[in-house]
Design an enzyme around this catalytic site. Structure first.
Site, mmCIF file in Angstrom:
data_model
loop_
_atom_site.group_PDB
_atom_site.id
_atom_site.type_symbol
_atom_site.label_atom_id
_atom_site.label_comp_id
_atom_site.label_asym_id
_atom_site.label_seq_id
_atom_site.Cartn_x
_atom_site.Cartn_y
_atom_site.Cartn_z
ATOM 1 N N THR A 176 1.932 -8.079 1.303
ATOM 2 C CA THR A 176 1.041 -8.262 2.453
ATOM 3 C C THR A 176 -0.417 -8.036 2.090
ATOM 4 O O THR A 176 -1.284 -8.858 2.393
ATOM 5 C CB THR A 176 1.435 -7.309 3.593
ATOM 6 O OG1 THR A 176 2.755 -7.609 4.019
ATOM 7 C CG2 THR A 176 0.480 -7.430 4.773
ATOM 8 N N THR B 255 -10.310 0.552 3.357
ATOM 9 C CA THR B 255 -10.078 1.948 3.725
ATOM 10 C C THR B 255 -10.767 2.897 2.755
ATOM 11 O O THR B 255 -10.944 2.569 1.570
ATOM 12 C CB THR B 255 -8.565 2.249 3.730
ATOM 13 O OG1 THR B 255 -8.347 3.660 3.852
ATOM 14 C CG2 THR B 255 -7.906 1.783 2.430
ATOM 15 N N ASP B 256 -11.124 4.075 3.244
ATOM 16 C CA ASP B 256 -11.703 5.094 2.357
ATOM 17 C C ASP B 256 -10.680 5.622 1.348
ATOM 18 O O ASP B 256 -11.035 6.245 0.347
ATOM 19 C CB ASP B 256 -12.292 6.249 3.169
ATOM 20 C CG ASP B 256 -11.282 6.949 4.067
ATOM 21 O OD1 ASP B 256 -10.128 6.475 4.170
ATOM 22 O OD2 ASP B 256 -11.646 7.964 4.689
ATOM 23 N N GLU B 257 -9.398 5.336 1.593
ATOM 24 C CA GLU B 257 -8.358 5.858 0.709
ATOM 25 C C GLU B 257 -8.410 5.254 -0.693
ATOM 26 O O GLU B 257 -7.801 5.786 -1.622
ATOM 27 C CB GLU B 257 -6.976 5.650 1.329
ATOM 28 C CG GLU B 257 -6.766 6.459 2.599
ATOM 29 C CD GLU B 257 -5.326 6.467 3.072
ATOM 30 O OE1 GLU B 257 -4.421 6.553 2.226
ATOM 31 O OE2 GLU B 257 -5.120 6.378 4.294
ATOM 32 N N TYR C 70 0.033 2.314 -1.015
ATOM 33 C CA TYR C 70 -0.792 1.699 0.028
ATOM 34 C C TYR C 70 -2.243 1.573 -0.419
ATOM 35 O O TYR C 70 -2.825 0.483 -0.408
ATOM 36 C CB TYR C 70 -0.726 2.513 1.323
ATOM 37 C CG TYR C 70 -1.903 2.247 2.238
ATOM 38 C CD1 TYR C 70 -2.139 0.968 2.739
ATOM 39 C CD2 TYR C 70 -2.807 3.257 2.574
ATOM 40 C CE1 TYR C 70 -3.234 0.706 3.553
ATOM 41 C CE2 TYR C 70 -3.904 3.003 3.380
ATOM 42 C CZ TYR C 70 -4.115 1.733 3.867
ATOM 43 O OH TYR C 70 -5.209 1.471 4.663
ATOM 44 N N SER D 174 -2.802 -0.876 -3.193
ATOM 45 C CA SER D 174 -2.756 -2.282 -2.769
ATOM 46 C C SER D 174 -4.066 -2.682 -2.090
ATOM 47 O O SER D 174 -4.542 -3.811 -2.254
ATOM 48 C CB SER D 174 -1.566 -2.525 -1.830
ATOM 49 O OG SER D 174 -1.752 -1.898 -0.572
ATOM 50 N N LYS D 175 -4.671 -1.760 -1.344
ATOM 51 C CA LYS D 175 -5.950 -2.071 -0.697
ATOM 52 C C LYS D 175 -7.082 -2.143 -1.721
ATOM 53 O O LYS D 175 -7.978 -2.980 -1.609
ATOM 54 C CB LYS D 175 -6.275 -1.016 0.369
ATOM 55 C CG LYS D 175 -5.364 -1.058 1.580
ATOM 56 C CD LYS D 175 -5.482 -2.361 2.350
ATOM 57 C CE LYS D 175 -6.782 -2.466 3.117
ATOM 58 N NZ LYS D 175 -6.851 -3.711 3.941
ATOM 59 N N ASN E 89 -8.984 5.907 11.758
ATOM 60 C CA ASN E 89 -9.227 5.425 13.119
ATOM 61 C C ASN E 89 -8.306 6.113 14.132
ATOM 62 O O ASN E 89 -7.214 6.559 13.787
ATOM 63 C CB ASN E 89 -8.976 3.925 13.202
ATOM 64 C CG ASN E 89 -10.138 3.082 12.694
ATOM 65 O OD1 ASN E 89 -10.512 2.089 13.299
ATOM 66 N ND2 ASN E 89 -10.717 3.469 11.566
ATOM 67 N N TYR F 202 2.558 17.853 7.814
ATOM 68 C CA TYR F 202 2.771 18.010 6.377
ATOM 69 C C TYR F 202 2.127 19.292 5.833
ATOM 70 O O TYR F 202 0.994 19.636 6.205
ATOM 71 C CB TYR F 202 2.194 16.822 5.614
ATOM 72 C CG TYR F 202 3.056 15.586 5.634
ATOM 73 C CD1 TYR F 202 4.394 15.651 5.279
ATOM 74 C CD2 TYR F 202 2.525 14.348 5.988
ATOM 75 C CE1 TYR F 202 5.190 14.509 5.294
ATOM 76 C CE2 TYR F 202 3.306 13.209 5.999
ATOM 77 C CZ TYR F 202 4.644 13.297 5.642
ATOM 78 O OH TYR F 202 5.428 12.177 5.645
ATOM 79 N N ARG G 202 -9.313 14.961 7.349
ATOM 80 C CA ARG G 202 -9.611 13.549 7.534
ATOM 81 C C ARG G 202 -10.894 13.398 8.357
ATOM 82 O O ARG G 202 -11.199 14.243 9.204
ATOM 83 C CB ARG G 202 -8.449 12.827 8.253
ATOM 84 C CG ARG G 202 -7.126 12.896 7.494
ATOM 85 C CD ARG G 202 -7.204 12.137 6.189
ATOM 86 N NE ARG G 202 -5.959 12.136 5.430
ATOM 87 C CZ ARG G 202 -5.707 12.935 4.392
ATOM 88 N NH1 ARG G 202 -6.606 13.837 4.019
ATOM 89 N NH2 ARG G 202 -4.579 12.845 3.727
ATOM 90 N N ASP H 279 5.542 18.653 2.145
ATOM 91 C CA ASP H 279 4.366 17.805 1.996
ATOM 92 C C ASP H 279 4.708 16.438 1.424
ATOM 93 O O ASP H 279 5.677 16.280 0.679
ATOM 94 C CB ASP H 279 3.348 18.491 1.079
ATOM 95 C CG ASP H 279 1.917 18.103 1.413
ATOM 96 O OD1 ASP H 279 1.725 17.238 2.280
ATOM 97 O OD2 ASP H 279 0.994 18.672 0.794
ATOM 98 N N ARG H 280 3.910 15.451 1.776
ATOM 99 C CA ARG H 280 4.047 14.083 1.264
ATOM 100 C C ARG H 280 3.707 14.055 -0.228
ATOM 101 O O ARG H 280 2.743 14.711 -0.662
ATOM 102 C CB ARG H 280 3.091 13.177 2.038
ATOM 103 C CG ARG H 280 2.879 11.820 1.436
ATOM 104 C CD ARG H 280 1.659 11.145 2.026
ATOM 105 N NE ARG H 280 1.840 10.780 3.425
ATOM 106 C CZ ARG H 280 0.830 10.524 4.256
ATOM 107 N NH1 ARG H 280 -0.408 10.637 3.840
ATOM 108 N NH2 ARG H 280 1.053 10.172 5.507
ATOM 109 N N PRO H 281 4.461 13.300 -1.047
ATOM 110 C CA PRO H 281 4.127 13.166 -2.464
ATOM 111 C C PRO H 281 2.723 12.590 -2.660
ATOM 112 O O PRO H 281 2.364 11.596 -2.047
ATOM 113 C CB PRO H 281 5.188 12.185 -2.989
ATOM 114 C CG PRO H 281 6.326 12.305 -2.039
ATOM 115 C CD PRO H 281 5.704 12.569 -0.702
#
Length: 268
Positions: free
Chosen positions: A24, A49-51, A77, A80-81, A107, A134, A141, A199-201
Site C-alpha cells: 500500500t 509522518t514524523d516517524e 510502517y 514503508s513511509k 493526529n 504500553y 508524542r 511494550d511494543r517491539p
C-alpha cells in the site's frame, strides 16, 4: 492536484503484516506517481509522518525533528513511509514531477479509526473495558488536531515550494499515560481501568517536531489547543456511537465493498 493521504498506518499491524504496508505505502505511492506523471498534474503531495525520523531521547527536550535530519525508521510502517518519501523525491528529480512532502506528528479528532490510541481509549472507556497502555506509558508524542494538519497541507500544496519537505507539528508533547488519564477524567471513569501491558517491539520513545520552516515560509501555526480539541473529540465519539460500532462489527467493510462494486460496474 493529487494529495496522497492513503496509507496503512497502524504500527502494531505493520509488525505482524509488513507486506501489506509495503504494497500500500510504497507500491501504492508508485502507482499514483505514475498516474500523476501521465496526466501532468500540477502538484503531487505526499502526506508522510514524523516517524520516518525514528525517535528522540526522553531526557533531551531541546531536540526536535528537522527536515534535514537523517531517516531512521523503527518499524515496518515507518520504513514503508520513508521509502515512499524517497520515491516521491526521486520522481521529482528524475521525471520532473512537481512534488511536495509533509511530515506530521500524531493526529487526533473526529472520524479517526478505532485502532488508534485516542479513539481506542475513548471507546474502551465508554464500554468500561480495560485501557491497555504500553510499558509505563511514558512514551511521548506530539499531538495535533486533524483540522490544523489539513490546513497546513492546503498551504503546502498551494504555496509551498516544489521538491521541498515541510514538518508539521502541534508543539504539544505529552506522555501517552497523560493522554489516557485526560480521557478517563473527561468521561468520569476510574483510572483503575488502565492496564499497563508488555511494550511494543522497537517502541519509539519520543517524537517532537520543529515546524519553524512552514511557520516562516507559509505563516502556518496550529490553532486548536489540546485541552479544547480532546474535549470536542471525546464528545464526538460519545455522540457518534453508531459510526464506531459499525466499524467494530465489521459492517463498514460490507458498505465499502458495496460502494466499490457500484463504482466498478459504472466504469464497466
Amino acid at each position: 492536484i493529487v494529495i496522497n493521504f492513503a496509507a496503512e498506518s497502524h504500527v502494531d499491524r505493520s509488525i505482524k503484516e509488513p507486506e501489506v504496508f509495503l504494497k500500500t505505502n510504497v507500491l501504492g505511492t508508485q502507482v499514483l506517481l505514475d498516474a500523476s506523471r501521465d496526466f501532468g498534474v500540477k502538484r503531487f503531495h505526499q502526506v508522510s509522518t514524523d516517524e520516518v525520523y525514528g525517535d528522540l531521547p526522553l531526557d533531551r527536550p531541546d531536540l526536535k525533528f528537522k527536515e534535514t535530519d537523517n531517516l531512521r525508521p523503527s518499524s515496518p510502517y515507518s520504513a514503508s513511509k520513508a521509502a515512499a518519501d524517497l520515491l516521491v523525491l526521486a520522481y521529482h528529480r528524475t521525471y520532473k514531477v512537481p512534488v511536495s512532502v509533509s511530515r506530521c506528528s500524531n493526529n487526533y479528532g473526529p472520524y479517526q479509526f478505532p485502532e488508534k490510541l485516542i479513539p481506542l481509549m475513548i471507546i474502551n472507556a465508554l464500554n468500561n473495558k480495560e485501557l491497555p497502555v504500553y510499558g509505563t506509558g511514558q512514551n511521548v508524542r506530539d499531538w495535533i488536531h486533524v483540522m490544523d494538519h489539513c490546513e497546513a497541507i492546503d498551504l503546502v500544496v498551494h504555496k509551498g515550494r516544489e521538491g521541498e519537505i515541510y514538518n508539521i507539528g502541534g508543539n504539544c508533547e505529552k506522555p501517552n499515560i497523560q493522554v489516557v488519564k485526560t480521557i478517563v477524567k473527561e468521561l468520569g471513569k476510574p483510572e483503575s481501568l488502565i492496564r499497563f501491558v508488555t511494550d511494543r517491539p522497537g517502541h519509539d520513545l519520543r517524537y517532537a517536531i520543529d515546524s519553524s520552516k512552514i511557520e516562516k515560509e507559509l505563516g502556518w501555526k496550529p490553532k486548536v489547543k489540546f485541552e479544547e480539541g480532546i474535549r470536542e473529540t471525546i464528545e464526538w465519539y460519545v455522540k457518534n456511537e453508531r459510526w464506531w460500532r459499525e466499524i467494530l462489527s465489521g459492517e463498514y467493510m460490507r458498505i465499502a465493498d458495496n460502494v466499490l462494486s457500484t463504482i466498478l460496474s459504472d466504469v464497466q
